[in-house]
Design an enzyme around this catalytic site. Structure first.
Site, PDB file in Angstrom:
ATOM      1  N   CYS A   1     -12.035   3.795  47.800  1.00 54.53           N
ATOM      2  CA  CYS A   1     -11.091   3.446  46.730  1.00 54.53           C
ATOM      3  C   CYS A   1     -11.706   3.798  45.374  1.00 54.53           C
ATOM      4  O   CYS A   1     -12.625   3.117  44.911  1.00 54.53           O
ATOM      5  CB  CYS A   1     -10.783   1.942  46.822  1.00 54.53           C
ATOM      6  SG  CYS A   1     -10.073   1.229  45.325  1.00 54.53           S
TER       7      CYS A   1
ATOM      8  N   CYS B   1     -11.857   1.069  42.734  1.00 54.55           N
ATOM      9  CA  CYS B   1     -12.857   0.040  43.005  1.00 54.55           C
ATOM     10  C   CYS B   1     -14.224   0.487  42.508  1.00 54.55           C
ATOM     11  O   CYS B   1     -15.003  -0.303  41.968  1.00 54.55           O
ATOM     12  CB  CYS B   1     -12.955  -0.266  44.503  1.00 54.55           C
ATOM     13  SG  CYS B   1     -11.399  -0.765  45.237  1.00 54.55           S
TER      14      CYS B   1
END
Lengths: 124, 652
Positions: free
Chosen positions: A44, A47
């Protein structure tokens, strides 16, 4: 450096709920991220971007609080709309930073804003 | 108020013009300078002021403000007056220098006295000001001196900063609907803004955070609980539509309360995020003026911080009023407490006939509680009374007990507990009868008071209506002090609604910082009362339209209607009602819109926009209705009230 908060690392929904139940009565902050591979990289990208920003503000956590770093799982698991995080914890995206048991939540790009992260850690 | 705001820019008192008066020796002579002018008597410490040059005619108000801005102690006086002499003597004895303007020496005496009266509501001279604050006449001044207030004011430091050195461009006191809207808007123009918000706990100890009344203890929780009650009715109706309920249906107050509070919490957090994102500083502290450009902010721990700003907006809103009878604060709750009450209120007496009272009584009854409403005189004062009575009748038919023309005289506790048991004693308004009743909860909804009494407004000379606490403002929301504005529920004579405050706040910020000139339009604002039978309205009530235009010049078209959804479960068939008031002299333009029925708010919104466009009866008739919905009744109104024709409906 003496930390005023406790940091806990967990993987998956069951581990997360166990960690929370063991810390009843405490101020629990949780950061949900896509899981990292062996090289330490998460699938991700948001993230990856948000993590250093959130970590940079951990010093503002109230004393005695708990910071749970939770890896939610692989991308395919996350994309399933019925995964436990989405169904039970009502998470809508990763990264999510929340204060457990309160409506205080920062989702995705909100986690990039260190002012908002700091605000969540310091406001009553 | 005068035109002290031009083109959206805040205009500060132009002191250079006053200085030029001084330099040309036609103006104020301060104590300490020993210039003696010919035809005036002088005193050792105070010297008279006069104008010789009348070509420079100025607004009385500007002249007064000019003197107040320049002089710490300012006396408007009359040379022959004994009391004026005494005032001057008082200051001399305190070794305080003052400036005196002898009005009998001035040709513009009338204008100045008029300005003084507008500013202070005092006609008598002398009129004494210290640090721009009006003390009063001789009697008030000597009393202030005896009580030590005069010295305190003289000692107060006046922060004399130039505009560049203020901490903030804008300081907003009050973080509710109006305050937050104004603050965020100002920030989008790059201004440095701070919002102070603080909630004084209720007598029961209830408190909340940022967001103001609407989010925390007003519109939002009210509508959610109203919805909870509606759903209860829907569950009941559903059986007629074929749904089979296996268990008995009951309501759990705790679960509803938790869900409502969770939502409010997320809204509040959203506000905090939005403020932080727009770079507005937010302080959870109680703000008070201590100087013309200075505020003292006290947080919950008692810590004081001082802020200075160029411009201020007062948006402190209101709080529920208590009755002033024994036991009211100790035992009664208000809307401030109701929405976070941890346990069900049980058998409840609601005191009041405001929309707050009726909405709360309405949803509490809808949740299955035993509800009574004690009313002193009429329902929904200020609203169309025909509609108000229909609302009351509907509530009564559905189980709410109305106790009319009674006023509580004392509240006593019979049993402790949550909620416990209370005894209410009341007297009839004609004094002849007494009423006694026992309830678990007494909810007071007898009005709301503006939060303007303890924020230091008298220190900076902001005029308020002493009786109501409300602040009068001009069309630009400016108070009598040019750099201080006010918006929202604190305003005198304006509608107390969230969207009104938001609109006023946004437009004000645009006028101040973005060179806009649009003023807030307070006319034809639509509203909705969320009683069990919802009431949507826009424009004039029937009473107000008769008063404004004369009964012969208006035509009222009306009709009952029966929502299709109510037919199957056999709900009231002649309760829902639609009414429009048309002004005959202007092509039957619709000047009043009223609807009583489900989703009244949703119905009214669109018609409000149409009214802003000047919709006439003919245009309404030419609009084809949507079928089958309640709102279509407005496109087929034909019976007038005047004709006395029958409007009973049999459904569609």
């Amino acid at each position: 450096m003496a930390r005023q908060y406790e940091e806990v690392t967990v993987r998956g929904y069951d581990e997360f709920m166990k960690a929370v139940s063991q810390r009843k009565g405490k101020d629990v902050f949780a950061y949900f991220s896509g899981s990292k591979n062996e090289q330490g990289f998460s699938w991700c990208p948001d993230c990856v971007k948000a993590e250093p920003i959130v970590r940079g503000e951990l010093g503002y956590l109230p004393p005695g609080s708990v910071f749970i770093y939770c890896q939610v799982g692989e991308r395919s698991y996350w994309k399933d709309p019925n995964n436990e995080f989405k169904k039970t914890l009502k998470l809508s995206g990763v990264p999510t930073l929340l204060r457990y048991g309160t409506p205080q939540k920062l989702v995705e790009e909100e986690c990039f804003k260190k002012d908002l992260v700091r605000m969540m850690f310091t406001e009553d | 108020m005068g035109n002290s705001v031009c083109k959206g820019k805040t205009v500060f008192m132009d002191t250079t013009r006053i200085k030029s008066l001084q330099n040309s020796s036609t103006g104020v002579i301060k104590a300490g300078e020993h210039k003696i002018k010919s035809h005036l008597s002088t005193e050792s410490q105070g010297l008279s002021c006069f104008t010789q040059d009348h070509s420079d005619q100025r607004d009385g108000r500007e002249i007064v403000q000019g003197f107040l801005g320049q002089n710490k102690v300012m006396i408007f006086s009359v040379t022959s007056c004994q009391l004026s002499a005494q005032v001057k003597e008082l200051f001399r004895s305190m070794k305080v220098s003052y400036c005196v303007l002898e009005l009998d020496q001035r040709e513009d005496r009338q204008e100045i006295q008029q300005a003084l009266w507008e500013l202070t509501e005092q006609r008598e001279l002398p009129s004494v000001f210290v640090n721009r604050q009006h003390i009063g006449d001789w009697e008030k001044t000597s009393q202030a001196h005896r009580e030590g207030r005069l010295q305190a004011l003289l000692d107060m430091q006046e922060v004399n900063l130039s505009p560049d050195l203020y901490d903030y461009d804008l300081l907003v006191i009050g973080g509710g609907s109006g305050g937050l809207a104004a603050a965020k808007e100002a920030a989008t123009y790059g201004k440095k803004v701070v919002v102070l918000d603080y909630v004084t706990p209720t007598p029961k100890g209830t408190t909340w955070g940022l967001g103001g009344t609407c989010v925390n203890v007003g519109c939002i929780p009210k509508k959610l609980m109203h919805q909870a009650a509606i759903l209860g009715q829907a569950i009941h109706d559903s059986q007629r539509y074929g749904w089979e309920l296996q268990e008995k249906v009951s309501h759990n107050w705790r679960n509803m309360r938790q869900a409502v509070q969770d939502h409010i919490g997320s809204l509040r957090f959203g506000y905090s995020k939005a403020l932080r994102d727009s770079k507005v500083t937010y302080m959870n502290a109680y703000g008070e003026f201590v100087g013309p450009h200075q505020i003292k902010a006290t947080n919950s721990k008692g810590k004081e911080t001082f802020y200075t700003a160029a411009t201020f907006i007062i948006a402190t809103g209101e709080r529920p009023r208590y009755l002033g009878i024994p036991g009211d604060k100790e035992y009664c709750i208000t809307s401030d407490d109701l929405f976070s009450l941890p346990q069900s209120p049980g058998r409840t007496l609601v005191v009041g006939a405001s929309y707050v009272a009726l909405e709360c009584a309405g949803f509490l009854a809808g949740l299955g509680l035993d509800i009574s409403v004690m009313v002193r005189s009429i329902l929904l004062r200020g609203f169309d009374q025909h509609m108000a009575n229909k609302i009351g009748e509907h509530m009564e038919q559905h189980g709410v007990t109305f106790i009319r023309q009674f006023v509580p005289t004392k509240i006593e506790r019979l049993e402790e507990g949550s909620p416990g048991k209370l005894k209410v004693t009341a007297k009839s308004t004609d004094g002849k009868e007494t009423f006694e009743g026992e309830y678990n909860t007494v909810l007071l909804a007898v009005g709301r008071d503006a939060c303007t009494r303890t924020i230091g407004l008298d220190t900076v000379g902001v005029k308020i209506n002493v009786k109501t606490g409300k602040i009068p403002v001009n069309e630009e929301e400016q108070t009598n002090v040019p750099h201080i504005y006010a918006i929202g529920d604190v305003l005198e004579g304006k509608l107390e609604l969230t969207p009104v405050a938001i609109q006023a706040g946004r437009l004000l910020a645009r006028r101040l910082y973005a060179e806009h000139s649009t003023k807030c339009d307070y006319t034809n604002v639509p509203t909705t009362v969320f009683t069990p039978l919802e009431y949507g309205a826009c424009g004039l009530s029937e009473e107000d339209s008769i008063q404004k235009y004369g009964e012969d010049n208006i035509e009222v078209y009306h009709s009952n209607f029966w929502p299709l959804e109510w037919t199957v479960p056999a709900r009231d068939n002649n309760t829902c009602y639609a009414k429009i008031i048309c002004y005959k002299q202007d092509s039957e333009r619709v000047v009043g819109f009223h609807v009583l029925g489900p989703n009244a708010g949703e119905i009214t919104q669109g018609f409000a926009a149409a009214m802003k466009c000047g919709m006439t009866k003919e245009q309404l008739d030419n609009t084809i209705g949507i079928h089958p919905v309640c709102a279509e009744v407005f496109t087929t109104l034909s019976v007038t009230k005047r004709s006395g024709g029958d409007i009973a409906k049999g459904g569609c």
